[in-house]
Design an enzyme around this catalytic site. Structure first.
Site, mmCIF file in Angstrom:
data_model
loop_
_atom_site.group_PDB
_atom_site.id
_atom_site.type_symbol
_atom_site.label_atom_id
_atom_site.label_comp_id
_atom_site.label_asym_id
_atom_site.label_seq_id
_atom_site.Cartn_x
_atom_site.Cartn_y
_atom_site.Cartn_z
ATOM 1 N N LYS A 61 0.208 4.623 8.915
ATOM 2 C CA LYS A 61 0.753 4.856 7.569
ATOM 3 C C LYS A 61 -0.337 4.969 6.521
ATOM 4 O O LYS A 61 -0.382 5.934 5.749
ATOM 5 C CB LYS A 61 1.702 3.719 7.191
ATOM 6 C CG LYS A 61 2.169 3.746 5.730
ATOM 7 C CD LYS A 61 3.012 2.539 5.375
ATOM 8 C CE LYS A 61 2.216 1.278 5.160
ATOM 9 N NZ LYS A 61 1.504 1.252 3.847
ATOM 10 N N THR B 156 0.864 -1.180 0.000
ATOM 11 C CA THR B 156 0.000 0.000 0.000
ATOM 12 C C THR B 156 0.901 1.231 0.000
ATOM 13 O O THR B 156 1.654 1.463 0.952
ATOM 14 C CB THR B 156 -0.910 0.015 1.236
ATOM 15 O OG1 THR B 156 -1.683 -1.190 1.257
ATOM 16 C CG2 THR B 156 -1.842 1.213 1.202
ATOM 17 N N LYS C 291 -6.830 0.884 -3.563
ATOM 18 C CA LYS C 291 -6.400 0.285 -2.294
ATOM 19 C C LYS C 291 -6.467 1.275 -1.144
ATOM 20 O O LYS C 291 -6.911 0.926 -0.036
ATOM 21 C CB LYS C 291 -4.974 -0.265 -2.415
ATOM 22 C CG LYS C 291 -4.411 -0.843 -1.101
ATOM 23 C CD LYS C 291 -5.287 -1.961 -0.541
ATOM 24 C CE LYS C 291 -4.908 -2.389 0.862
ATOM 25 N NZ LYS C 291 -3.613 -3.037 0.965
#
Length: 320
Positions: free
Chosen positions: A260, A116, A192
């Site tokens: 993140k 990702t 995503k």
């Protein structure tokens, strides 16, 4: 490519397509990567694997496959290299660091990136690899370790046609659903991070709901039973609150992953001045949990930020 074309391009793995005598490489034998490598091995691929922990690669190879000491060894041996590491920084190291895969990969081979990352970074990576004669598939994954191991995870991909031509057999072998979302890098990573927006918000909301129930004296197991059979349920509530009930914060996906990933979501939205109030709140909750020392615990540990509740498996209430 419109939605109808995207779905039409999904071709589930067929056992008649097994990659007998074919090789594939995989770098990163974490919870997802180990499952993907095992799935590909079971479906006929000779796997060349590498991990920052040499013991992990050696353990995998004992059941079949080749343990490689460096990403360069994987790149030299395989025309398709799948990378399943945590973030863009680790992907950079896998490709361009000391003994990186990029310098060893042959022209015409393909690098499949499953992390990702910032979509703009993925777009730039495609350009860098194409300049070296290497094809690239932007292919983030979702579904968790169990689905990776059973070949039922989801891949959100985008790539140039020539990259798909080389990578398609491996993609279809390693996943239950492979969505082909565009003819160049970027779209896969955008989808995503939108998935991660929902995942992060759902985990945060699930933790908030369970914490309120505990604060109000509701039995945790009873609350879980009712919610998982009611309209308020979500996949994340059912999956992650089971971790809370078991007092098991072993990190299948850690708090810091959502620090993140939700950060990437907010960065993407900020560039176009698009408001994301729920994602912003969830990000702050994961940040708070990380700062409190829970960053490497399972992401369900975000529930530990709520004051005055007694969690299953904790002898005393968390501090107010």
């Amino acid at each position: 490519m419109d939605a109808a074309q995207t779905l039409a391009h999904h071709r589930p793995f067929n056992h008649t397509d097994q990659g007998m005598n074919q090789t594939a490489g995989l770098i990163g034998l974490g919870a997802m990567g180990a499952g993907i490598a095992a799935t590909l091995r079971a479906r006929g691929y000779e796997m060349h694997v590498c991990d920052a922990r040499p013991d992990a690669a050696a353990s995998f190879a004992r059941d079949g496959g080749v343990a490689c000491a460096t990403p360069a060894q994987v790149g030299a041996a395989c025309e398709v290299v799948v990378s399943v590491v945590v973030n863009a920084q680790q992907t950079e190291s896998v490709l361009f660091g000391d003994q990186g895969a990029a310098v060893a990969m042959r022209p015409g081979s393909v690098f499949v990136m499953c992390s990702t990352v910032d979509p703009n970074w993925s777009i730039a990576l495609e350009q860098r690899l194409n300049a070296m004669g290497i094809h690239y598939v932007d292919a983030p994954i979702s579904g968790g370790a169990a689905k990776a191991a059973s070949g039922q995870m989801t891949v959100m991909s985008s790539a140039r046609p020539e990259a798909y031509a080389k990578a398609d057999p491996v993609l279809d072998a390693m996943a239950g659903k492979v969505y082909r979302l565009g003819d160049r890098a970027g779209a896969g990573s955008k989808v995503k991070i939108i998935n991660q927006l929902l995942a992060g918000v759902h985990i945060a909301a699930a933790a908030e709901a369970m914490a309120l129930g505990l604060r109000e004296g509701v039995a945790a197991d009873a609350l879980y039973e009712v919610i998982t059979h009611s309209a308020g349920n979500s996949w994340m509530f059912e999956n992650r609150m089971a971790h809370v009930l078991a007092a098991d914060y072993t990190p299948l996906s850690a708090v810091d992953i959502f620090v993140k990933d939700l950060g990437l979501v907010l960065d993407t939205a900020r560039a176009s001045k698009f408001p994301l109030p729920l994602a912003s709140t969830a990000h702050q909750m994961f940040m708070q949990a990380s700062t409190a020392g829970y960053g490497r615990e399972d992401d369900s540990a975000v529930i530990k930020i709520f004051p005055g509740i007694e969690l299953p498996g904790h002898q005393f209430p968390l501090a107010d």
